[in-house]
Each structure stands twice: as structure tokens, then as C-alpha cells.
Design a protein around this motif. Structure first.
Motif: not given
Ligand code: 4AD
Ligand code: MG
Length: 431
Positions: A164, A185, A187, A208, A218, A225, A354-355, A361, A402
Motif C-alpha cells: 500500500e 495488507s 492482499q 502502517r 493506528l 480481507e 472510510e471503513v 485488480r 479495518g
């Protein structure tokens, strides 16, 4: 004597039982003591009448400090006026440890003080309510995917490359000469497992290096995911909408008591149902402009923009098709307008922002290589990821939610720090 948990006392009315816990609070009228006992499962008020009690019971409790550990015995009595509907008439008490003067008292404490004492603060009623909601959200998340044929494939925490963006990477030494990064992530690995199993999810801590102090960030948070082979952006938006609806419904169904402790206005949560409004990035920008917000097309939304958009709707709102330039390297372009990426963010209402973030992709090997180069990412680190486009590449997508952002919204908290037992933030690594 029969040891029971406070959460079960309703089944032991008029019985003599033993409770093992801690002294939560103590009131006295001079003639009667009202110790409140907590054992983790709940809180119950005890009653000791001086004229009737054994003198050693009275003297053991009379000036016992808050949070001393105790085992009390007595008879459970129905008491409609008590919060849990029951009280205990105490006939015996054993003090396991007499606590030192407890730092967290009834008076107001500042947030920094409470955060410094997070290990003790967890014992309070409000923290119990929040962390039980968190537990329910996590159970709901797992049940949602487990009930729908998703395979749990956990992904590594030590990773060789960024997922990310490179600005928020935590670097660690991985033996001699090798650097590793804490995952941002799962992903990229999910894309491999989705090509193997069709529908998968991972769920674990992510990291992060967020250098800003906000109420939404945080440095260590838990992300769930899902990733789905053959899914398009539309499929992913539908999945996110159905998923979030089911999480909220589950908490409303099972955690009413906790939401009441938090004084959460549940009527706002009752409104969470499909369909969520969908807003193209272009429209979102127009909405901001109409409100007089100074936003330039092409940028990513900042906290005030998200707050504005998410206050405007009663339900969560999905913003999709962002400028590719501000989004991650792996996002598929919109064929109709290649400058846009097939990404979607779900913004929670009431200003929570944003949640969920996710999308479709890139399936093409050539385009993905080009994007890796454009983002100045080292191609060697992604050779295995590129293989997924060499061997049976398909359209696919997924998202990340998250847990802490979701809990902060459901509980209507001002800050994300209370949604995890021991939060990690820019200036907080202890306790
Ligand atoms: O939007 P993000 O960065 O998306 C991804 O990481 C994708 N790779 C996920 C995917 O498609 N599989 O992060 C996803 C979510 C955000 O919507 C937010 O809920 C949460 O992770 N999040 C944070 N939560 C707390 N603190 C932070 N610093 C967060 N950064 C992201
Ligand atoms: Mg995002």
C-alpha cells in the motif's frame, strides 16, 4: 459452595453461591454496605447488613480498597431495581489480595492518564462494552465468510515488499543483510490464494507507519480481507454492502446491552441496509464543491472530505472510480476512462469516514509490470505476484475492512484508540 459467574446468577435465584472476582465499588450507609463485585462476566451489587452479618464479614469489607480481589459467598436474590435484576446477600468473604490505592477513581481523568493505565482501564464498564462489541464484530466477520464458502488463508506478517505505498512501511532487520517489512495488507497473497481456492480471506494484524496523529489511525490494526476470483468491481461493492449490513445486524442482535452502556443511538444503525448509495468519484467531488469545500479533482480525500460525505447520508456510502494516480499500483483501470481506477471505498455514516477499501485488480501481465515500474517498485520483489498473471489470470477483486474503524463507528466513539485492548499509535507504544 457452588461457584458461579455473575452472568449466570439468574439461574441461581435463592441459591447459596460463591463469586470470585474483584471489588468494583463500595458504598456504605453506616448500617449497610453495598459492595459491587465484578468478575469479568458482569457486575452485581452485594448487601451486608451490620446488625445481621458476622462481624468478620463486615470488617473485611468495610474499608477494603477498590479492585481488591475477593471471593464472596451468599444468597442470590431477585431485585428488580438492580441493573442486572439480582443482588447477593453476602454471608462470607475471603480477601485474596488487598489492593494498593487504585489509580483510576470516580473523578474525571484525562485521556493520556487513562491510556498510560490502559492495563487497568480495561476493567471499567465502558471498556468492557466496547471490547465485547469488538469481539462480536470479529465473530460476525468470521461467520460471514465461513458460512459462504470462503477459505481462511492467513498471510505473512514479514513481507519483502510494499503493498500500500512505500511511505508507511515499517522496516525490520531479517537476519544478516536482509530487510523485511511488516505487512500493510495481505492482499497480494490473497490474490494467490484466491487463484487457488476461488474465495478466500485473511484476517490479522497489519501495520502502517502513519506519521499523523488522527482519531482514525493506528500503526497496528486488524484487517479482514476477502478476495474473490472472477469478481468485478460491482461484485465487490455488493459483497462489501452485504457484509457490512450483516455485521451491524449481528451486533444489534447480540450486543444491545453494551450499546446501551455506550449510550449509542441505535436507530442510526437500524438504517444500515442494502442498497448503499453509490457515488462516482466525480460526483463526490461535485458534492464537495457544492458545499464550498476546497477540493481539487485528482486528489485523494482527506479526513474533512470523508467526514463531510459520510455525514450527508444515513447509510454507508460507496465512492468508486478514483483517479488511478492516487491509488495503489494493482488497481484495474476503468476501460471507459483509463485514468480512473476500479477501486471503491465504503464510508461509514455519522462522519466516521472510510471503513472499507478495495476493488478490482489488474489482470494483465503487461499492464501490471508497467504500473510496478511507474510506482518505482522493485520488480524482483513481485516476480511471484506477476506469475499469477502468467498462469490462468482472471479478473478478480476484494477489499479490506479495518476492525477498529468498524467498531469505532458501531460504538460511536470519538477516537479509534478505545477499540483495541492495547492501541499502537505514533506516540503510544506502552503499555
Ligand atoms: O484502504 P486500505 O489501505 O486498503 C488495503 O490495504 C487493501 N489492500 C485492502 C484489500 O483490498 N484487500 O485499507 C483498508 C482498510 C481501510 O478502509 C480502513 O478501514 C483500515 O483498513 N485502515 C486502517 N485502520 C486503522 N488505522 C490505520 N492506519 C488504517 N489504515 C487502513
Ligand atoms: Mg483506503
Amino acid at each position: 459452595m457452588n461457584r458461579v459467574y455473575i452472568s449466570e446468577v439468574a439461574r441461581h435465584e435463592s441459591e447459596e453461591v460463591t463469586l470470585k472476582g474483584w471489588l468494583y465499588n463500595l458504598r456504605s450507609s453506616g448500617k449497610i454496605l453495598f459492595p459491587q463485585i465484578r468478575d469479568g462476566s458482569g457486575i452485581i451489587q452485594g448487601v451486608v447488613v451490620r446488625a445481621e452479618a458476622a462481624p468478620e464479614v463486615w470488617s473485611a469489607l468495610e474499608s477494603l480498597p477498590q479492585e481488591s480481589s475477593i471471593m464472596v459467598s451468599g444468597k442470590i436474590r431477585k431485585e428488580p431495581r438492580a441493573p442486572g435484576g439480582f443482588e447477593i446477600d453476602i454471608s462470607g468473604v475471603e480477601v485474596v489480595q488487598t489492593a494498593e490505592p487504585y489509580p483510576i477513581t470516580k473523578k474525571e481523568h484525562g485521556t493520556e492518564f487513562l491510556m498510560d493505565h490502559r492495563h487497568l482501564w480495561l476493567r471499567s464498564r465502558r471498556q468492557h462494552a466496547i471490547l465485547r462489541v469488538r469481539h462480536e464484530v470479529i465473530r460476525a466477520v468470521r461467520d460471514y465468510f465461513d458460512d459462504r464458502g470462503f477459505v481462511l488463508c492467513d498471510t505473512p506478517i514479514f513481507t519483502p515488499a510494499a503493498c500500500e505505498g512505500t511511505t508507511t512501511l515499517f522496516e525490520v532487520n531479517y537476519f544478516e543483510d536482509t530487510k523485511a517489512y511488516l505487512t500493510q495488507s495481505g492482499q497480494l497473497y490473497n490474490e494467490a490464494t484466491a487463484a487457488a481456492f476461488g474465495k478466500t480471506y485473511c484476517f490479522g494484524p497489519t501495520f502502517r507507519a502513519e506519521k499523523s496523529k488522527t482519531r482514525r489511525h493506528l500503526t497496528e490494526f486488524w484487517m479482514v480481507e476477502p478476495e474473490v476470483a472472477y469478481a468485478t468491481l460491482d461484485d465487490i461493492m455488493k459483497l462489501a454492502e452485504d457484509f457490512l449490513t450483516s455485521i451491524v445486524a449481528r451486533v444489534l442482535d447480540r450486543r444491545r446491552e453494551e450499546l446501551k452502556v455506550l449510550e449509542r443511538d441505535t436507530s442510526r444503525l437500524e438504517k444500515v441496509a442494502p442498497p448503499f448509495p453509490r457515488l462516482q468519484y466525480d460526483e463526490a467531488v461535485r458534492t464537495l464543491h457544492e458545499a464550498g469545500m476546497p477540493f481539487e479533482w485528482g486528489g485523494d480525500f482527506g479526513a474533512p472530505d470523508e467526514t463531510y460525505l459520510s455525514e450527508k447520508y444515513e447509510k454507508p456510502v460507496i465512492v468508486h472510480r478514483f483517479p488511478a494516480k492516487v491509488k495503489a499500483f494493482y488497481m484495474a483501470p476503468d476501460e471507459a476512462r483509463p485514468e480512473l481506477a476500479l477501486g471503491a471505498d465504503v464510508l461509514a455514516p455519522e462522519g466516521y469516514g472510510e471503513v472499507i477499501g478495495g476493488g478490482e485488480r489488474i489482470a494483465s501481465l503487461d499492464l501490471l509490470r508497467k504500473r510496478i515500474a511507474e510506482h518505482s517498485l522493485p520488480e524482483e520483489a513481485f516476480d511471484w505476484y506477476l506469475d499469477l498473471r502468467r498462469y490462468g489470470s482472471v479478473p478478480h477483486g476484494g477489499f479490506g475492512m479495518g476492525i477498529e474503524r468498524c467498531v469505532a463507528w458501531i460504538c460511536a466513539l470519538e477516537h479509534i484508540r478505545e477499540t483495541i485492548p492495547f492501541p499502537r499509535m505514533l506516540y503510544r507504544l506502552k503499555p
